[in-house]
Design a protein around this motif. Structure first.
Motif, PDB file in Angstrom:
ATOM      1  N   ARG A   1      53.795   8.426 -20.084  1.00 24.05           N
ATOM      2  CA  ARG A   1      53.092   7.000 -19.395  1.00 24.05           C
ATOM      3  C   ARG A   1      52.968   7.026 -17.986  1.00 24.05           C
ATOM      4  N   LEU A   2      51.659   6.496 -17.520  1.00 25.60           N
ATOM      5  CA  LEU A   2      51.283   6.345 -16.355  1.00 25.60           C
ATOM      6  C   LEU A   2      52.142   5.104 -15.328  1.00 25.60           C
ATOM      7  N   LEU A   3      52.384   5.733 -14.289  1.00 26.72           N
ATOM      8  CA  LEU A   3      53.083   5.005 -13.285  1.00 26.72           C
ATOM      9  C   LEU A   3      52.004   4.791 -12.136  1.00 26.72           C
ATOM     10  N   ARG A   4      51.669   3.351 -12.087  1.00 28.86           N
ATOM     11  CA  ARG A   4      50.748   3.089 -10.968  1.00 28.86           C
ATOM     12  C   ARG A   4      51.512   2.381  -9.940  1.00 28.86           C
ATOM     13  N   PRO A   5      51.257   2.449  -8.699  1.00 31.81           N
ATOM     14  CA  PRO A   5      52.170   1.638  -7.713  1.00 31.81           C
ATOM     15  C   PRO A   5      51.115   0.834  -7.185  1.00 31.81           C
ATOM     16  N   SER A   6      50.480  -0.262  -7.749  1.00 31.56           N
ATOM     17  CA  SER A   6      49.770  -1.128  -7.425  1.00 31.56           C
ATOM     18  C   SER A   6      50.307  -2.103  -6.369  1.00 31.56           C
ATOM     19  N   PHE A   7      49.574  -2.908  -5.865  1.00 24.33           N
ATOM     20  CA  PHE A   7      50.106  -3.836  -4.786  1.00 24.33           C
ATOM     21  C   PHE A   7      51.010  -4.699  -5.500  1.00 24.33           C
ATOM     22  N   THR A   8      50.377  -5.444  -6.955  1.00 25.77           N
ATOM     23  CA  THR A   8      51.223  -6.414  -7.530  1.00 25.77           C
ATOM     24  C   THR A   8      52.561  -5.817  -8.113  1.00 25.77           C
ATOM     25  N   ALA A   9      52.448  -4.444  -8.690  1.00 27.40           N
ATOM     26  CA  ALA A   9      53.632  -3.834  -8.849  1.00 27.40           C
ATOM     27  C   ALA A   9      54.743  -3.477  -7.892  1.00 27.40           C
ATOM     28  N   LEU A  10      54.246  -3.245  -6.875  1.00 26.66           N
ATOM     29  CA  LEU A  10      55.168  -3.329  -5.665  1.00 26.66           C
ATOM     30  C   LEU A  10      55.809  -4.267  -5.194  1.00 26.66           C
ATOM     31  N   VAL A  11      54.816  -5.333  -5.150  1.00 25.49           N
ATOM     32  CA  VAL A  11      55.164  -6.931  -4.678  1.00 25.49           C
ATOM     33  C   VAL A  11      56.359  -7.157  -5.690  1.00 25.49           C
ATOM     34  N   ALA A  12      56.131  -6.754  -7.054  1.00 24.52           N
ATOM     35  CA  ALA A  12      57.351  -7.307  -8.178  1.00 24.52           C
ATOM     36  C   ALA A  12      58.358  -6.457  -7.789  1.00 24.52           C
ATOM     37  N   ALA A  13      58.475  -5.148  -7.590  1.00 28.75           N
ATOM     38  CA  ALA A  13      59.610  -4.413  -7.443  1.00 28.75           C
ATOM     39  C   ALA A  13      60.421  -5.030  -6.259  1.00 28.75           C
ATOM     40  N   GLU A  14      59.445  -5.290  -5.110  1.00 25.78           N
ATOM     41  CA  GLU A  14      60.313  -5.776  -3.842  1.00 25.78           C
ATOM     42  C   GLU A  14      60.755  -7.104  -4.011  1.00 25.78           C
ATOM     43  N   GLU A  15      60.451  -7.747  -4.773  1.00 26.04           N
ATOM     44  CA  GLU A  15      61.047  -9.244  -5.455  1.00 26.04           C
ATOM     45  C   GLU A  15      62.637  -8.934  -5.826  1.00 26.04           C
TER      46      GLU A  15
END
Length: 110
Positions: free
Chosen positions: A25-39
């Motif tokens: 499965r593809l892991l893509r560290p997009s801006f949206t994904a990283l903001v959600a992770a940071e939250e």
């Protein structure tokens, strides 16, 4: 699984692949994904520092993977956690290093 999900990971974009139940499965560290992770996890720089010091928790690794999945179709967060457990930390650390590198370095093409 979506067509985007089956695309090969592009390491130049900081993408990685994680084997979930025998399916990459593809892991893509997009801006949206990283903001959600940071939250959820707090500042990403602190996450990188914890990882570098060997203090990253399994739940944090799974959360980062969960947020960076290009597609979650048919997956639960527990499935991701179980896959990491089955892979073992050594094998799960390869995609983790790619994502952490992308967090630190950004897009090398910019």
């Amino acid at each position: 699984m979506t067509p985007d999900d089956s695309a090969p990971a592009n390491p130049h974009r900081g993408e990685a692949s994680l084997d979930l139940a025998g399916v990459p499965r593809l892991l893509r560290p997009s801006f949206t994904a990283l903001v959600a992770a940071e939250e959820e996890l707090g500042p990403l720089f602190a996450l990188v520092e914890r990882a570098g010091a060997g203090q990253l928790r399994l739940a944090e690794m799974v959360a980062l993977f969960w947020h960076c999945l290009a597609s979650r179709d048919g997956l639960s967060r527990d499935t991701v956690g179980q896959a990491v457990t089955e892979l073992g930390l050594a094998r799960a650390s390869a995609p983790l290093r790619v994502l952490l590198g992308q967090i630190l370095q950004g897009d090398a093409r910019a």
